[in-house]
Design an enzyme around this catalytic site. Structure first.
Site, PDB file in Angstrom:
ATOM      1  N   SER A 141     -11.029  57.864   4.044  1.00 44.42           N
ATOM      2  CA  SER A 141     -11.486  56.663   3.805  1.00 44.42           C
ATOM      3  C   SER A 141     -10.404  55.528   3.281  1.00 44.42           C
ATOM      4  O   SER A 141      -9.568  56.433   2.609  1.00 44.42           O
ATOM      5  CB  SER A 141     -12.608  56.441   2.698  1.00 44.42           C
ATOM      6  N   TYR A 154     -15.296  59.784  -4.698  1.00 41.75           N
ATOM      7  CA  TYR A 154     -15.374  59.472  -3.574  1.00 41.75           C
ATOM      8  C   TYR A 154     -13.849  59.598  -2.945  1.00 41.75           C
ATOM      9  O   TYR A 154     -13.546  60.035  -2.185  1.00 41.75           O
ATOM     10  CB  TYR A 154     -16.198  58.360  -3.194  1.00 41.75           C
TER      11      TYR A 154
END
Length: 280
Positions: A141, A154
């Site tokens: 990401s 995350y």
């Protein structure tokens, strides 16, 4: 046989929706046989039925090593080999301020997003090394590369995916196995719909929300990411390993708005400083 993956066999975790589903569809269209590995049974089975005999669904919780191993074994048992492992399953996981982070939530986030990738790599390598060929792609990401665009845990685990991938790439290169990371920007999917719209089913709402902040003329869609994964999985990338491929409209590499090429600087100009003064 037509396509860029004729006769290849792939396992795609998180393959029942979003980026995973988009990649299942693209791989199938390019001639691959695909194992859809996901916890979403209804969606996964429906997708496998739609695409036919060259696609099979295996219920897979990536936090359970035995289930990841079973998905890989299904590829070998059903289709005779494994050529591509796409470690894509992921969750947003733990949210909130760092001083109030719930560690139980953090543990689940790590288990899905990093340990699950590790399991996928382990069992893909188990069957790829004897054949001395294969491709492993894992989803990271932009939150792994720049701060302020993702939740804390995350962001950490997605950075871990990059580190893990690059390390494993160095080990597996002598076996003819390539290991790379794909970095999608915010994509129109159930995950973004849950965050930005009226729940996971509101894909149109996610499209509208992401359109307002899109770097290009439309938001990123699963098919766009699938095209990047396809490149990494194909023979076109035969000498590509240990790389991080952003598919994010420049979010991580060109996130600014080019202030010196617009507005008052829309016409050519120059700031030459003392040199100009000295020559006048």
């Amino acid at each position: 046989m037509n396509g860029r993956l004729p006769g290849r066999v792939a396992v795609i975790t998180g393959g029942a929706s979003g980026i995973g589903e988009g990649t299942v569809r693209r791989f199938h269209a390019e001639g691959a046989k695909v194992v859809i590995a996901d916890v979403q049974e209804a969606a996964g089975r429906a997708l496998a039925r739609e695409l036919g005999a060259d696609t099979v669904f295996v219920r897979t919780d990536v936090t359970r090593e035995d289930e990841v191993a079973a998905a890989v074994d299904t590829a070998v048992d059903r289709f005779g080999r494994l050529d591509v492992m796409f470690n894509n399953a992921g969750i947003m996981g733990a949210l909130g301020p760092i001083d109030r982070t719930r560690l139980d939530d953090a543990d689940v986030t790590v288990a899905v997003n990093l340990r699950g990738v590790l399991c996928g790599m382990k069992h893909a390598a188990r069957v790829m090394k004897p054949r001395r060929s294969g491709v492993i792609v894992s989803t990271s990401s932009p939150a792994a590369l720049i701060g302020g665009v993702g939740a804390h845990v995350y962001s950490a685990v997605k950075a871990g995916v990059i580190g893990l991938s690059n390390s494993v790439a160095a080990e597996l290169r002598p076996y003819g196995i390539r290991v790379n990371t794909i970095v999608p920007g915010a994509v129109v999917s159930a995950m973004t719909a849950e965050i930005l719209a009226d729940g996971a089913g509101d894909i149109d709402g996610a499209e509208r929300a992401l359109s307002r902040s899109a770097f290009m003329d439309r938001p990123l869609r699963p098919a766009d990411v699938a095209a990047g994964v396809l490149y990494l999985a194909s023979d076109d990338a035969a000498f590509v390993t240990g790389v991080v491929l952003p598919v994010d409209a420049g979010m991580t590499g060109a996130g600014g708005t080019s202030p010196f090429a617009s507005g008052r600087y829309g016409e050519p100009a120059a700031m030459l400083g003392p040199r100009a003064a000295a020559g006048s």
